[in-house]
Design an enzyme around this catalytic site. Sequence first.
Site, PDB file in Angstrom:
ATOM      1  N   GLY B 217      42.602  59.003  32.596  1.00 27.05           N
ATOM      2  CA  GLY B 217      41.326  59.567  32.167  1.00 27.05           C
ATOM      3  C   GLY B 217      40.869  60.747  32.998  1.00 27.05           C
ATOM      4  N   ASN B 242      46.986  56.633  22.337  1.00 33.92           N
ATOM      5  CA  ASN B 242      46.353  55.996  23.491  1.00 33.92           C
ATOM      6  C   ASN B 242      46.357  56.968  24.652  1.00 33.92           C
ATOM      7  OD1 ASN B 242      46.045  53.458  22.161  1.00 33.92           O
ATOM      8  ND2 ASN B 242      48.257  53.156  22.430  1.00 33.92           N
ATOM      9  N   LEU B 243      45.193  57.442  24.983  1.00 27.54           N
ATOM     10  CA  LEU B 243      45.031  58.480  25.992  1.00 27.54           C
ATOM     11  C   LEU B 243      45.794  58.154  27.276  1.00 27.54           C
ATOM     12  CD1 LEU B 243      43.475  61.131  26.691  1.00 27.54           C
ATOM     13  CD2 LEU B 243      41.744  59.662  27.721  1.00 27.54           C
ATOM     14  N   ASP B 244      46.670  59.057  27.688  1.00 29.75           N
ATOM     15  CA  ASP B 244      47.425  58.935  28.950  1.00 29.75           C
ATOM     16  C   ASP B 244      48.334  57.713  28.974  1.00 29.75           C
ATOM     17  OD1 ASP B 244      45.996  61.164  29.723  1.00 29.75           O
ATOM     18  OD2 ASP B 244      44.511  60.025  30.835  1.00 29.75           O
ATOM     19  N   GLU B 245      48.618  57.147  27.800  1.00 29.15           N
ATOM     20  CA  GLU B 245      49.465  55.952  27.778  1.00 29.15           C
ATOM     21  C   GLU B 245      50.779  56.183  27.035  1.00 29.15           C
ATOM     22  OE1 GLU B 245      47.970  52.217  27.816  1.00 29.15           O
ATOM     23  OE2 GLU B 245      46.279  52.838  29.062  1.00 29.15           O
TER      24      GLU B 245
END
Lengths: 300, 300, 300, 300
Positions: B217, B242-245
């Site tokens: 994040g 999925n943010l940064d995943e």
Amino acid sequence: METEVKVKLEKHNKQLENRGRLLVKCPDKPGIVSVLSTFLHNYDSNIIESSQYSSDPENGTFFIRIEYHCDHLAEKSANMEKDFEEIATTHSMDYEFAYPNERKRSAIFVSKEPHCLMELLWEWQNGDLDTDIVVVISNHEDARPFVEALGIPYYYIPANKDIRKQVEAEQIRLMEEYKVDLLILARYMQILTPDFVRHFENRIINIHHSFLPAFIGAGPYERAFERGVKLIGATSHYVTNNLDEGPIIEQDVERVNHRDDVTDLKKIGRKIERRVLAKAVKWHLENRIIVQDNKTIVFH
Amino acid sequence: METEVKVKLEKHNKQLENRGRLLVKCPDKPGIVSVLSTFLHNYDSNIIESSQYSSDPENGTFFIRIEYHCDHLAEKSANMEKDFEEIATTHSMDYEFAYPNERKRSAIFVSKEPHCLMELLWEWQNGDLDTDIVVVISNHEDARPFVEALGIPYYYIPANKDIRKQVEAEQIRLMEEYKVDLLILARYMQILTPDFVRHFENRIINIHHSFLPAFIGAGPYERAFERGVKLIGATSHYVTNNLDEGPIIEQDVERVNHRDDVTDLKKIGRKIERRVLAKAVKWHLENRIIVQDNKTIVFH
Amino acid sequence: METEVKVKLEKHNKQLENRGRLLVKCPDKPGIVSVLSTFLHNYDSNIIESSQYSSDPENGTFFIRIEYHCDHLAEKSANMEKDFEEIATTHSMDYEFAYPNERKRSAIFVSKEPHCLMELLWEWQNGDLDTDIVVVISNHEDARPFVEALGIPYYYIPANKDIRKQVEAEQIRLMEEYKVDLLILARYMQILTPDFVRHFENRIINIHHSFLPAFIGAGPYERAFERGVKLIGATSHYVTNNLDEGPIIEQDVERVNHRDDVTDLKKIGRKIERRVLAKAVKWHLENRIIVQDNKTIVFH
Amino acid sequence: METEVKVKLEKHNKQLENRGRLLVKCPDKPGIVSVLSTFLHNYDSNIIESSQYSSDPENGTFFIRIEYHCDHLAEKSANMEKDFEEIATTHSMDYEFAYPNERKRSAIFVSKEPHCLMELLWEWQNGDLDTDIVVVISNHEDARPFVEALGIPYYYIPANKDIRKQVEAEQIRLMEEYKVDLLILARYMQILTPDFVRHFENRIINIHHSFLPAFIGAGPYERAFERGVKLIGATSHYVTNNLDEGPIIEQDVERVNHRDDVTDLKKIGRKIERRVLAKAVKWHLENRIIVQDNKTIVFH
């Protein structure tokens, strides 16, 4: 060569006799270094090493670690410490005098995996850890032979969460009996209670088998594998009551790839864990670490 | 020396003309390598490089990347691909033929900080990135001069969360106009919607300015500073919803200490970011990456 | 964030106005730190950073670098320097006062390969090199466009061993015209004569494309390939009259393997060279380097 | 966890029973991979891992290492090897079949410093070195206790240059008595004669305490200190008759600075030496190394 090393070591030990360390933390303002160095000079001390840090030159906090040589230090140190009180009061200093030839007494806690314990014993035998390892405590019997072979007392105290209270009582009793200054958790896989931790604030060093704050808690290698990271790490830190959230002392990593399964990660990880823990312990013993706001200042 | 390099490069480009890559994923069982290598040999292809991985020798999934040389490949490739269909069906293969002389078309998205963009342009000018950089899009004007100086079209599209939908529509239109194969987020500081991401599955590479999964994040350097870590990192990954995943392609770290404030961490971080992103892009362009279960297999 | 950085930078520049550095080298004995810190305190200076080193606590040489803040420094510095003379004489000190806001003037020499030059320009544009780059000189025309685009004068002086004398005369003339303090050889592939070097003792920084003392002289990548090393390196050093034998400032390495041919080694090497040179230049500009007995003490 | 590891290890050992390795070196031409993989497939072998390298796709030399699984391999291997002879002749192959469950027999030579020996014993106890350590020979008595504690025979053979011939005769006799496949020089500080080396071509691995080719010969740490390098290294290599000039297997470095004296360099160096030697030995035991023209191809 061998001879050269021995002569060097003897010289080193002789120097330690008259070696002192002064750690100070106080509000930053002009003249602090002058005050401290003049104080030491008045006692005919020679500053051997000096490292300082200011959180902010304006209105920040000032930290300094001074290592000095002083002939006949043992005879002078009580007076020096007494005289220093006034300076400390004037400048609102937190401070500590330490004497490397008064070796700290260390205890090591270990569970089944011996690699971190072995590394510490190895560094210690090499003369690279200035401490007396006075006791090893484990919830397994595995490490007993090579610990006792070195003449170090070994206590087997089975542990699990149901008997935690009595286990910790016994451990604390041993810590007191052996007058332990530093407690090293060398892959000791039991959780310590807040009550236990309170006895040893900033004196328990743990090795966590991940690059914190990634993979806090249990099973870090399993989770690193699951996430598909390309580096794995280890973190040594002081233990606080927040699991894996204490002040970080040292971290390191190694490269891994898709071919490495969980077993491989653990093997690679062991190499990182042992060197990261050994460094933290060494720096602690050399009074190189100051804890401030859940972070560490490490003068190395 | 210069001449030697040029001769070498020309030779290299000439070789690329008849160079093919075959990537295969299928259930593991004996004989797969034999089938593939015999197929290629029947077309007089010489295997230049071959890398394979099996998730588990028993009942696992088998992955292979083969790079081969084949005289007159352009004339043969259509037949080869057609002939291969039967093999693929027989062995339940997912597969891809790629031809390095059909250069992929890349777009770069950037915000204010140009260091990652600059590194990519620099590698590209050196001939180290086998791609055509066909367009740069930014929500700032800063990078226009040196992008246009290289003859690359530059589009300024202001962006914020209120106008995200129309911004993305315009971006998608440009991606289509420029026939973009790969979208590189070179520190583009806007969130992309699931709808946008769906258009480019496993074709958007992002650089995140932390060692994931630590500091997912916003504000990773601020949080790294706050936590007092002793290493900071960067992570290149494919973008998913999925943010940064998304699947991690590459990570690296640099050592920091208590003296480094947030500004210092950002400076040090920029050096990590630019090299980690450049590596990921290079490997993608060379068809070295296979995505499997939110992880990457990287054959380098 | 952007704003935060600017505020920070302005604050930083403002601080530089009243920032001084004092470097001292003298015979080691008790009280030196006290003398220096008291001297600075008498001028209401606050010590921001202090690093010291003693070659041997007994009868060794003592080195110290102090960075201090002093309000109205510009008005006081002449007096301070004058007053210091007596101290220096008493303690047999070699010393230097430096003022970071009096930016050093740098010249860069480059041949065909621009990567080191580009890295320096990039760091300089980022505000990470406290210097004025006043002139670039090359025996090739290649780098002219992007140097002049930054408003820096560019001189093309063809060079080879037959015309070395007149070439160096012209170069020295330019160094004087531009009042150059530091000369950076950013992969300048011509040998300098002793006469030239004498003009700039400990003020010429070179980058050698090997891990010295391995592969002294020409063709280090070719010879590294031939020898089959598993790491290649680069070395930044001050130039003396012994080719590649001057005091080493910084070194670094990268891993290579049997697949890397000479061209690959050069590509990988360029990444090492540019970061190793940039670090050395930065430390020199910050007065962090003391040369002693063909070695460097680097306070970083 | 423990149980998981054990189950894994048993599974691993079980797999080794039917595991084979084939190493081939031959003139490069199309179809080699097809021939080899088809051969293995005809024996119902499944290729687990395959790595190849071609010195030059046109008229170069081709190298491949294949690891395969084959049910009932022990019963088939003699036939396989016999059948392979024709293929080898047809394609002018040098080749070797290896079977990991036929563990190689290793001897370790050591002098006074035990760190490399200890690391090897440690890795071996962990199950990370697939070998039987059958004998340790030393010109000092120091290491006897912990070698014999592991049940390994220990021979003390005093050595110096005057008695070299008879010492080596005795060593060769022991090598033969113990049927030694691999001889590891774990900081054995005696020079071996050409006659001795001839007995064990490409089967003696040495650790040299410098980053070769820097500091060939005696006293590398002293000379590194003298030169003022900023990194020190270690190199593992096969022993040939040219001292410190044999094929390099692995190298690594650590950062040092002006504060590190010769004793410090040696301490830091020991950490590098032990890991660099352990890697080389591991790769040799796994048949990952091919020697070609005084260089190594390492498939890891």
